[in-house]
Design an enzyme around this catalytic site. Structure first.
Site, PDB file in Angstrom:
ATOM      1  N   GLY A   8      52.808  33.685  -4.201  1.00  0.00           N
ATOM      2  CA  GLY A   8      52.538  33.427  -2.780  1.00  0.00           C
ATOM      3  C   GLY A   8      52.055  34.685  -2.084  1.00  0.00           C
ATOM      4  N   GLY A  11      50.043  34.370   1.148  1.00  0.00           N
ATOM      5  CA  GLY A  11      50.631  33.639   2.274  1.00  0.00           C
ATOM      6  C   GLY A  11      51.164  34.569   3.353  1.00  0.00           C
ATOM      7  N   GLN A  12      51.689  33.970   4.416  1.00  0.00           N
ATOM      8  CA  GLN A  12      52.253  34.763   5.516  1.00  0.00           C
ATOM      9  C   GLN A  12      53.313  35.730   4.994  1.00  0.00           C
ATOM     10  N   LEU A  85      57.651  33.300  -3.748  1.00  0.00           N
ATOM     11  CA  LEU A  85      57.324  32.763  -2.417  1.00  0.00           C
ATOM     12  C   LEU A  85      56.288  31.649  -2.485  1.00  0.00           C
ATOM     13  N   ALA A  87      54.357  28.261  -2.838  1.00  0.00           N
ATOM     14  CA  ALA A  87      54.781  26.862  -2.684  1.00  0.00           C
ATOM     15  C   ALA A  87      53.721  26.071  -1.935  1.00  0.00           C
ATOM     16  N   SER A  89      53.838  24.520   1.034  1.00  0.00           N
ATOM     17  CA  SER A  89      54.901  24.798   2.006  1.00  0.00           C
ATOM     18  C   SER A  89      54.823  23.940   3.264  1.00  0.00           C
ATOM     19  N   TYR A 100      52.617  16.412  -6.229  1.00  0.00           N
ATOM     20  CA  TYR A 100      52.114  17.792  -6.316  1.00  0.00           C
ATOM     21  C   TYR A 100      53.152  18.760  -5.725  1.00  0.00           C
ATOM     22  N   SER A 134      64.886  27.116   1.779  1.00  0.00           N
ATOM     23  CA  SER A 134      64.474  26.757   3.141  1.00  0.00           C
ATOM     24  C   SER A 134      65.543  25.987   3.907  1.00  0.00           C
ATOM     25  N   GLU A 136      64.871  23.640   5.657  1.00  0.00           N
ATOM     26  CA  GLU A 136      64.454  22.242   5.549  1.00  0.00           C
ATOM     27  C   GLU A 136      65.393  21.477   4.604  1.00  0.00           C
ATOM     28  N   TYR A 157      59.051  17.833   0.473  1.00  0.00           N
ATOM     29  CA  TYR A 157      59.142  19.296   0.422  1.00  0.00           C
ATOM     30  C   TYR A 157      60.614  19.730   0.366  1.00  0.00           C
ATOM     31  N   LYS A 161      62.606  21.727  -2.624  1.00  0.00           N
ATOM     32  CA  LYS A 161      63.299  23.003  -2.399  1.00  0.00           C
ATOM     33  C   LYS A 161      64.767  22.907  -2.823  1.00  0.00           C
TER      34      LYS A 161
HETATM   35  P1  NAP Z   1      52.409  29.998   3.150  1.00  0.00           P
HETATM   36  O1  NAP Z   1      51.827  30.909   4.177  1.00  0.00           O
HETATM   37  O2  NAP Z   1      52.038  28.563   3.151  1.00  0.00           O
HETATM   38  O3  NAP Z   1      52.071  30.629   1.726  1.00  0.00           O
HETATM   39  C1  NAP Z   1      52.258  29.894   0.544  1.00  0.00           C
HETATM   40  C2  NAP Z   1      51.711  30.707  -0.618  1.00  0.00           C
HETATM   41  O4  NAP Z   1      51.854  29.932  -1.823  1.00  0.00           O
HETATM   42  C3  NAP Z   1      50.201  31.027  -0.499  1.00  0.00           C
HETATM   43  O5  NAP Z   1      49.976  32.312  -1.027  1.00  0.00           O
HETATM   44  C4  NAP Z   1      49.575  29.971  -1.374  1.00  0.00           C
HETATM   45  O6  NAP Z   1      48.308  30.333  -1.876  1.00  0.00           O
HETATM   46  C5  NAP Z   1      50.603  29.922  -2.501  1.00  0.00           C
HETATM   47  N1  NAP Z   1      50.468  28.700  -3.318  1.00  0.00           N
HETATM   48  C6  NAP Z   1      50.410  27.422  -2.885  1.00  0.00           C
HETATM   49  N2  NAP Z   1      50.253  26.592  -3.932  1.00  0.00           N
HETATM   50  C7  NAP Z   1      50.186  27.368  -5.044  1.00  0.00           C
HETATM   51  C8  NAP Z   1      49.990  27.103  -6.421  1.00  0.00           C
HETATM   52  N3  NAP Z   1      49.809  25.853  -6.873  1.00  0.00           N
HETATM   53  N4  NAP Z   1      49.975  28.143  -7.296  1.00  0.00           N
HETATM   54  C9  NAP Z   1      50.121  29.408  -6.834  1.00  0.00           C
HETATM   55  N5  NAP Z   1      50.307  29.733  -5.540  1.00  0.00           N
HETATM   56  C10 NAP Z   1      50.328  28.718  -4.659  1.00  0.00           C
HETATM   57  O7  NAP Z   1      53.996  30.041   3.208  1.00  0.00           O
HETATM   58  P2  NAP Z   1      54.961  31.153   3.865  1.00  0.00           P
HETATM   59  O8  NAP Z   1      55.242  30.758   5.266  1.00  0.00           O
HETATM   60  O9  NAP Z   1      54.455  32.500   3.551  1.00  0.00           O
HETATM   61  O10 NAP Z   1      56.301  30.865   3.067  1.00  0.00           O
HETATM   62  C11 NAP Z   1      56.601  31.551   1.852  1.00  0.00           C
HETATM   63  C12 NAP Z   1      57.662  30.778   1.082  1.00  0.00           C
HETATM   64  O11 NAP Z   1      58.833  30.653   1.864  1.00  0.00           O
HETATM   65  C13 NAP Z   1      57.276  29.343   0.699  1.00  0.00           C
HETATM   66  O12 NAP Z   1      57.878  29.055  -0.524  1.00  0.00           O
HETATM   67  C14 NAP Z   1      57.905  28.502   1.790  1.00  0.00           C
HETATM   68  O13 NAP Z   1      58.130  27.199   1.323  1.00  0.00           O
HETATM   69  C15 NAP Z   1      59.176  29.285   2.030  1.00  0.00           C
HETATM   70  N6  NAP Z   1      59.762  29.184   3.360  1.00  0.00           N
HETATM   71  C16 NAP Z   1      59.005  29.462   4.456  1.00  0.00           C
HETATM   72  C17 NAP Z   1      59.583  29.430   5.718  1.00  0.00           C
HETATM   73  C18 NAP Z   1      58.777  29.742   6.958  1.00  0.00           C
HETATM   74  O14 NAP Z   1      59.248  29.412   8.050  1.00  0.00           O
HETATM   75  N7  NAP Z   1      57.639  30.400   6.838  1.00  0.00           N
HETATM   76  C19 NAP Z   1      60.951  29.112   5.852  1.00  0.00           C
HETATM   77  C20 NAP Z   1      61.691  28.859   4.701  1.00  0.00           C
HETATM   78  C21 NAP Z   1      61.101  28.919   3.456  1.00  0.00           C
HETATM   79  P3  NAP Z   1      46.952  30.070  -0.995  1.00  0.00           P
HETATM   80  O15 NAP Z   1      46.896  31.217  -0.011  1.00  0.00           O
HETATM   81  O16 NAP Z   1      45.903  30.104  -2.032  1.00  0.00           O
HETATM   82  O17 NAP Z   1      47.130  28.745  -0.330  1.00  0.00           O
HETATM   83  N1  GDD Z   2      52.916  21.144  11.943  1.00  0.00           N
HETATM   84  C1  GDD Z   2      53.083  20.486  13.086  1.00  0.00           C
HETATM   85  N2  GDD Z   2      51.978  20.082  13.790  1.00  0.00           N
HETATM   86  N3  GDD Z   2      54.339  20.252  13.534  1.00  0.00           N
HETATM   87  C2  GDD Z   2      54.468  19.616  14.725  1.00  0.00           C
HETATM   88  C3  GDD Z   2      53.368  19.195  15.482  1.00  0.00           C
HETATM   89  C4  GDD Z   2      52.061  19.436  14.985  1.00  0.00           C
HETATM   90  O1  GDD Z   2      51.047  19.077  15.584  1.00  0.00           O
HETATM   91  N4  GDD Z   2      53.829  18.622  16.624  1.00  0.00           N
HETATM   92  C5  GDD Z   2      55.155  18.681  16.579  1.00  0.00           C
HETATM   93  N5  GDD Z   2      55.566  19.269  15.425  1.00  0.00           N
HETATM   94  C6  GDD Z   2      56.956  19.462  15.001  1.00  0.00           C
HETATM   95  C7  GDD Z   2      57.273  18.949  13.591  1.00  0.00           C
HETATM   96  O2  GDD Z   2      57.461  17.531  13.605  1.00  0.00           O
HETATM   97  C8  GDD Z   2      58.535  19.737  13.280  1.00  0.00           C
HETATM   98  O3  GDD Z   2      59.661  19.082  13.793  1.00  0.00           O
HETATM   99  C9  GDD Z   2      58.338  21.059  14.040  1.00  0.00           C
HETATM  100  O4  GDD Z   2      57.244  20.849  14.938  1.00  0.00           O
HETATM  101  C10 GDD Z   2      58.037  22.247  13.156  1.00  0.00           C
HETATM  102  O5  GDD Z   2      56.960  21.896  12.300  1.00  0.00           O
HETATM  103  P1  GDD Z   2      56.231  23.004  11.371  1.00  0.00           P
HETATM  104  O6  GDD Z   2      55.799  24.155  12.205  1.00  0.00           O
HETATM  105  O7  GDD Z   2      55.206  22.289  10.558  1.00  0.00           O
HETATM  106  O8  GDD Z   2      57.417  23.572  10.467  1.00  0.00           O
HETATM  107  P2  GDD Z   2      58.572  22.837   9.642  1.00  0.00           P
HETATM  108  O9  GDD Z   2      59.867  23.120  10.341  1.00  0.00           O
HETATM  109  O10 GDD Z   2      58.252  21.447   9.337  1.00  0.00           O
HETATM  110  O11 GDD Z   2      58.510  23.637   8.266  1.00  0.00           O
HETATM  111  C11 GDD Z   2      58.428  25.076   8.275  1.00  0.00           C
HETATM  112  O12 GDD Z   2      59.725  25.623   8.286  1.00  0.00           O
HETATM  113  C12 GDD Z   2      60.496  25.344   7.108  1.00  0.00           C
HETATM  114  C13 GDD Z   2      61.871  25.998   7.319  1.00  0.00           C
HETATM  115  O13 GDD Z   2      62.679  25.165   8.085  1.00  0.00           O
HETATM  116  C14 GDD Z   2      57.608  25.490   7.041  1.00  0.00           C
HETATM  117  O14 GDD Z   2      57.326  26.851   7.119  1.00  0.00           O
HETATM  118  C15 GDD Z   2      58.386  25.227   5.755  1.00  0.00           C
HETATM  119  O15 GDD Z   2      57.673  25.784   4.658  1.00  0.00           O
HETATM  120  C16 GDD Z   2      59.767  25.898   5.891  1.00  0.00           C
HETATM  121  O16 GDD Z   2      60.528  25.711   4.728  1.00  0.00           O
END
Ligand code: NAP
Ligand code: GDD
Length: 335
Positions: A8, A11-12, A85, A87, A89, A100, A134, A136, A157, A161
């Protein structure tokens, strides 16, 4: 020099973690997917800064679906630490591509753990493993949520996880591996993917002010999330792998806000008080099952890791709005 392998990497979170590891003097190896367009915008600056001393940063093509490739990379790189990291995501998207998501987000972790297990059997070296778990996973279990809270995932998702979480714990117990779960609540930044709600809002506002869009279309405004700043969360991930013993930690702020509150705060920072004029509800963004409320209880991390969040909700919203306004500023019209 310690060696880290980061999946990852593009990613962010990958981008912040790679910066942190390079600052700490690690040799860093990142996994990158082949793409028909450039996908390294979040990490390009790591190569570009001419003031940096020579950085030991390498990217390897691969995919989490490809067991042989993952295995080869672990055996070739021989890292001290693996930060997993990578996923699929996006929660909403996981309802469209559940199989997938299970493969990449769930089995991806298993593939890496198996490779590490086999590596450790044939080499006199231990590899520490971090699983990006996560909030989630808590799904419909009421807040506050901590390490002892039961899981009730509400999306493919979340289910994937949960599988990866338990697999990590199982490999720790069965094979005495240093494998940990960082159970991170939502964390955002100016580098957040554009389809997650916070960035969609801040980018949408900037585009409206620049005259590029007229409206911002959103789904459920009532969901509540515990939002923190991504950079600080990657410091916590690193800390988890520096402990004497492997353990699982919840990381979050302990504060919750609704999507509506985020919208209000973001429009306010952009100087617009009447946000309702610009926001429309589009049911296509609703989820078949929703996670209504997340609030972390991060007391274990505060006590054992000495980690605590620094960036407040309001500062997070402001920094994201300011960055998107800056990006779109060439187009912003005079008020
Ligand atoms: P992100 O920005 O969506 O980054 C996901 C990364 O995974 C990207 O580098 C993506 O590559 C790579 N990836 C996706 N599919 C892949 C595959 N088939 N093979 C190899 N690499 C692949 O997610 P993030 O926000 O940085 O989150 C990092 C991790 O923390 C994830 O596992 C996410 O589920 C978990 N997480 C995130 C949050 C949050 O709030 N951000 C909270 C809890 C857990 P590309 O750039 O090519 O798409
Ligand atoms: N994406 C999105 N787009 N979400 C929306 C929208 C919209 O237009 N409008 C409302 N929402 C609401 C979703 O229904 C959800 O309740 C909330 O906003 C947050 O949505 P996301 O920002 O897509 O994040 P998430 O909470 O579903 O998932 C993220 O956080 C998880 C940790 O709790 C992701 O980063 C996951 O990868 C991560 O595990």
């Amino acid at each position: 020099m310690k060696k880290a392998f980061v999946t990852g990497a593009t990613g962010q979170d990958g981008s912040y973690l790679i910066e942190l590891l390079l600052e700490k003097g690690y040799e860093v190896h990142g996994l990158i997917r082949r793409s028909s367009t450039f996908n390294t915008s979040r990490i390009d600056h790591v190569y570009q800064d001419p003031h940096e001393k020579k950085l030991h940063f390498y990217l390897h093509y691969g995919d989490l679906s490809d067991t042989g490739n993952i295995r080869k990379l672990i055996f070739d790189i021989q890292p001290d630490e693996v930060y997993h990291l990578g996923a699929q995501s996006h929660v909403r998207v996981s309802f469209d591509i559940p199989e997938y998501t299970a493969d990449i987000t769930g089995l991806g972790a298993l593939r890496i753990l198996e490779a590490i297990k086999d590596f450790e059997k044939s080499h006199d070296k231990k590899i520490r493993f971090y699983q990006a778990s996560s909030s989630e996973m808590f799904g419909s279990t009421p807040p506050p949520q901590n390490e002892k809270t039961s899981f009730h995932p509400r999306s493919p998702y979340g289910c994937a996880k949960v599988f990866a979480y338990h697999t990590t714990v199982n490999y720790r117990e069965a094979y005495n591996m240093f494998a940990v779960n960082g159970v991170l609540f939502n964390h955002e930044s100016e580098r957040r993917g554009e389809t997650f709600v916070t960035r969609k809002i801040t980018r949408g506002i900037a585009r409206i002010l620049a005259g590029l869009d007229k409206k911002l279309y959103l789904g459920n405004l009532n969901a509540r999330r515990d939002w923190g700043y991504a950079k600080e969360y990657m410091e916590a991930a690193w800390m988890m792998l520096q402990q004497d013993k492997p353990d699982d930690y919840v990381i979050g702020t302990g504060e919750t806000h609704s999507v509506k509150e985020f919208v209000q705060a973001a429009f306010k920072h952009a100087g617009i008080s009447d946000w309702k004029k610009y926001v429309e509800i589009d049911p296509r963004y609703y989820r078949p099952t929703e996670v209504d409320s997340l609030i972390a209880d991060p007391s274990k991390a505060r006590k054992k890791l000495k980690w605590k969040p620094k960036t407040t909700f309001d500062s997070l919203v402001r920094l994201m709005v300011e960055e998107d306004l800056r990006v779109y500023s060439p187009n912003i019209k005079e008020a």
